[in-house]
Write an enzyme that holds these catalytic residues in place. Sequence first.
Site, PDB file in Angstrom:
ATOM      1  CB  SER A 431      -0.941  -0.006   1.205  1.00  0.00           C
ATOM      2  OG  SER A 431      -0.208  -0.155   2.384  1.00  0.00           O
ATOM      3  CG  HIS A 452      -3.394  -0.654  -3.341  1.00  0.00           C
ATOM      4  ND1 HIS A 452      -3.862   0.616  -3.119  1.00  0.00           N
ATOM      5  CD2 HIS A 452      -3.153  -1.167  -2.100  1.00  0.00           C
ATOM      6  CE1 HIS A 452      -3.902   0.861  -1.822  1.00  0.00           C
ATOM      7  NE2 HIS A 452      -3.479  -0.202  -1.191  1.00  0.00           N
ATOM      8  CD  GLU A 464      -5.209   2.950  -5.977  1.00  0.00           C
ATOM      9  OE1 GLU A 464      -5.532   4.135  -5.998  1.00  0.00           O
ATOM     10  OE2 GLU A 464      -4.353   2.509  -5.182  1.00  0.00           O
ATOM     11  CG  ASN A 503      -4.444   4.600   0.657  1.00  0.00           C
ATOM     12  OD1 ASN A 503      -5.650   4.479   0.837  1.00  0.00           O
ATOM     13  ND2 ASN A 503      -3.597   3.602   0.826  1.00  0.00           N
TER      14      ASN A 503
HETATM   15  P1  NAI Z   1      -0.605  -8.716   8.101  1.00  0.00           P
HETATM   16  O1  NAI Z   1       0.493  -8.308   9.001  1.00  0.00           O
HETATM   17  O2  NAI Z   1      -1.989  -8.915   8.615  1.00  0.00           O
HETATM   18  O3  NAI Z   1      -0.192 -10.098   7.403  1.00  0.00           O
HETATM   19  C1  NAI Z   1       1.051 -10.389   6.879  1.00  0.00           C
HETATM   20  C2  NAI Z   1       1.186 -11.915   6.826  1.00  0.00           C
HETATM   21  O4  NAI Z   1       2.295 -12.222   6.024  1.00  0.00           O
HETATM   22  C3  NAI Z   1       1.393 -12.579   8.179  1.00  0.00           C
HETATM   23  O5  NAI Z   1       0.481 -13.635   8.352  1.00  0.00           O
HETATM   24  C4  NAI Z   1       2.833 -13.129   8.106  1.00  0.00           C
HETATM   25  O6  NAI Z   1       2.988 -14.354   8.796  1.00  0.00           O
HETATM   26  C5  NAI Z   1       2.979 -13.344   6.596  1.00  0.00           C
HETATM   27  N1  NAI Z   1       4.362 -13.299   6.127  1.00  0.00           N
HETATM   28  C6  NAI Z   1       5.317 -12.392   6.418  1.00  0.00           C
HETATM   29  N2  NAI Z   1       6.426 -12.676   5.719  1.00  0.00           N
HETATM   30  C7  NAI Z   1       6.189 -13.763   4.963  1.00  0.00           C
HETATM   31  C8  NAI Z   1       6.917 -14.522   4.011  1.00  0.00           C
HETATM   32  N3  NAI Z   1       8.152 -14.198   3.686  1.00  0.00           N
HETATM   33  N4  NAI Z   1       6.314 -15.571   3.419  1.00  0.00           N
HETATM   34  C9  NAI Z   1       5.057 -15.919   3.733  1.00  0.00           C
HETATM   35  N5  NAI Z   1       4.299 -15.226   4.618  1.00  0.00           N
HETATM   36  C10 NAI Z   1       4.846 -14.162   5.214  1.00  0.00           C
HETATM   37  O7  NAI Z   1      -0.591  -7.671   6.895  1.00  0.00           O
HETATM   38  P2  NAI Z   1      -1.817  -7.083   6.045  1.00  0.00           P
HETATM   39  O8  NAI Z   1      -2.488  -6.017   6.766  1.00  0.00           O
HETATM   40  O9  NAI Z   1      -2.588  -8.223   5.502  1.00  0.00           O
HETATM   41  O10 NAI Z   1      -1.018  -6.379   4.861  1.00  0.00           O
HETATM   42  C11 NAI Z   1      -0.357  -7.119   3.867  1.00  0.00           C
HETATM   43  C12 NAI Z   1       0.028  -6.207   2.734  1.00  0.00           C
HETATM   44  O11 NAI Z   1      -1.141  -5.600   2.195  1.00  0.00           O
HETATM   45  C13 NAI Z   1       0.938  -5.062   3.144  1.00  0.00           C
HETATM   46  O12 NAI Z   1       1.835  -4.827   2.110  1.00  0.00           O
HETATM   47  C14 NAI Z   1      -0.029  -3.881   3.290  1.00  0.00           C
HETATM   48  O13 NAI Z   1       0.595  -2.647   3.074  1.00  0.00           O
HETATM   49  C15 NAI Z   1      -1.002  -4.180   2.189  1.00  0.00           C
HETATM   50  N6  NAI Z   1      -2.330  -3.587   2.341  1.00  0.00           N
HETATM   51  C16 NAI Z   1      -2.944  -3.577   3.552  1.00  0.00           C
HETATM   52  C17 NAI Z   1      -4.222  -3.037   3.684  1.00  0.00           C
HETATM   53  C18 NAI Z   1      -4.920  -3.072   5.014  1.00  0.00           C
HETATM   54  O14 NAI Z   1      -5.967  -2.411   5.129  1.00  0.00           O
HETATM   55  N7  NAI Z   1      -4.452  -3.823   5.968  1.00  0.00           N
HETATM   56  C19 NAI Z   1      -4.922  -2.449   2.528  1.00  0.00           C
HETATM   57  C20 NAI Z   1      -4.202  -2.582   1.285  1.00  0.00           C
HETATM   58  C21 NAI Z   1      -2.938  -3.109   1.222  1.00  0.00           C
END
Ligand code: NAI
Length: 667
Positions: A431, A452, A464, A503
């Site tokens: 993001s 995105h 996006e 955003n």
């Molecule tokens: P989160 O922290 O909830 O989940 C990340 C997950 O990735 C965790 O379960 C972790 O164990 C896993 N992980 C980390 N490194 C890993 C690897 N090398 N291989 C496999 N699994 C791995 O994060 P979230 O909130 O789901 O965000 C994920 C991405 O989405 C980020 O880049 C964030 O910026 C983006 N994003 C988030 C939004 C939101 O509202 N939370 C909206 C749009 C994009």
Amino acid sequence: MKQSNNNVGSTQYQHLSLHSAPDNILWLTLDVANASANVLSPDVINELLRACDDIKQQNPAGLIICSGKRSGFIAGADVKVFVGISDRDTALSFIQLGHTLCNTIENLPMPTLAMVNGFCLGGGLELALACDYIIASDRPACKFGLPEVKLGIHPGFGGSVRSIRRMGILKAMPMMLTGRNLLGRQAAKLGLVDLCVPLRQLENTATQVIKAGYPARTPAKEKTAFKDKLLENPVARKLIANKMRATVSQHAKQAHYPAPYALIDVWEKYGSYDDAMYSAEAESVADLIQTDTAQNLVRVFFLQNRLKALGNKKLFTPKHVHVIGGGVMGGDIAAWCAMQGLRVTIQDMNTDALAKVIQRANTGFKRRYKGDKQRIMQAQDNLLPDLQGHGIAKADVIIEAIFENLEAKQSVFKEVEQRARSNAILATNTSSIQLHDIAQAMQQPERLVGLHFFNPVAKMPLLEIIYTPNITSKEALAYAQSFASHINKLPLPVVSSPGFLVNRILVPYLLEAVSLHQENVPAEIIDKAATDFGMPMGPLELADTVGLDICLHVGEILSETVGVSLPDALAKDVKNGLLGKKSGQGFYTWKKGKAIKNSKINWQGDTQKLEQRLINKLLDEAQKCLDEKLVGDADLLDAGTIFGTGFAPFRGGPMRYLKSQKHSSLS
Ligand code: NAI
């Protein structure tokens, strides 16, 4: 549908054909020329009217109307006709043409039946309602609805009278006021259609119904149940109308969306007098078509079509998606793709995270498919946990959604690039990290795109598609757009830059709301100013919902780009553990997932100025994004803002709104 070649009569048609079948049953197959879906333009309506003359002469034992399109029965009246209608007479004459067609069908002397296999919407359903019978297939693609309120009008081809007559006021009105679609089975249960049968039995059933007159052929006018007749007396009508107004007002303000209120008015006044209600319906729609709301909503309809068309589905057919990272976003993206019929492998290094993804996805499938066991099972079967990442080598699309860290994402793509198929789409859901920064670690940086997704994935229509000019390849961009269409999201290509588009536009507006709060304006007053403008949710409630920690993080990344300093209060709240909805306390106290609001706050400030101060932040940033060419043009910017932020659709988008403001200040 019917394939016999005995075209009836000497008349040549462009958009339909008439075929005689055994037992003197006539089939009318509508297949509008040079169009993927049947829509009722004046040309098509006139041809149907000519066909009705021929049918009367032929005098068959029964008439079955069906579609020659795979896509469905009839999608509705031709929305292009509505664009730029500036005089009431033009609007009225088009509506009256539709009325004439439906009345002519209703008055045909033989039994008539609409055989529906696919969408049957708006004017298409109004035409079907003019038939004696409507028979539906039970395919999930078979959908019925009168969605006119979504275009700022209400049914205008007699559909309000005929749907109420068929279903009764208490079932017909909610369908029209919300514009929601019904599946064949639901439509049969509510009495909108007579029978819903498996596709293989559809033609036979239609023929049998016409031949046997089953269900008993009752003149449509006598179909109204006794209970519904009682509800049509003026006193009951007034009570019901007031109740409906109150319900509608919880979702749409009359000043913003006049159409549902106009429909209730028409029914309250003329409900039991069909002829008067037919003409009042037509007059009311003629008035509504010219309103700014209708013209803007029609524009939004075309903007949506434009986004859909950006994704060329024919480019490739994705079958397998591999998602890396089973957190909030990765889990929801995986579940969404599984519901779209794709095979999905979901990878996380943490087994607990994978278990949670499957659990959350199952809850989502059950909620969405409400007891439809086959569809629930299909979605469940499509989603596979994949601790080792075996799916990488097989997938057509690989989406990374691990936590927001540049080095970690770079290392994922270094590995993925080695193991993935040479033509697989490689995508990140980052993001805030720039695409070219992640791509730097890759041998083929031109392959990387951003997909995105927004949170919650199942609800947000926009996707996006992030690219870096001069780095991202044209193929990667086009395939990513195609993929978005395959999973029923609206693709919007956006140049990689801080905050991308959505955003970037939202942040200054959210931060302005936080500053106002810091200046002691109550949260309820700030949020009301935004919803009064037409935003779906106030900025502080939105900040609480997203999470104040996430807002702070995005704000820190974007504050320099947007030239706004972060209000101290935000960092302080986050430091004190006040994170919004997820912690139970933010700008509001949250109980059972709802913000507790004080509706009796007395604030002496100028609400008009407050609204302007908030909204201007959003408008200014939108203008800057356009000047920086982050998206192709002003229409795409409007589309992205409406489908990505929920920006008041009836205002047509920020650029359209700015233009209308300039016009009104000049006049
Ligand atoms: P989160 O922290 O909830 O989940 C990340 C997950 O990735 C965790 O379960 C972790 O164990 C896993 N992980 C980390 N490194 C890993 C690897 N090398 N291989 C496999 N699994 C791995 O994060 P979230 O909130 O789901 O965000 C994920 C991405 O989405 C980020 O880049 C964030 O910026 C983006 N994003 C988030 C939004 C939101 O509202 N939370 C909206 C749009 C994009």
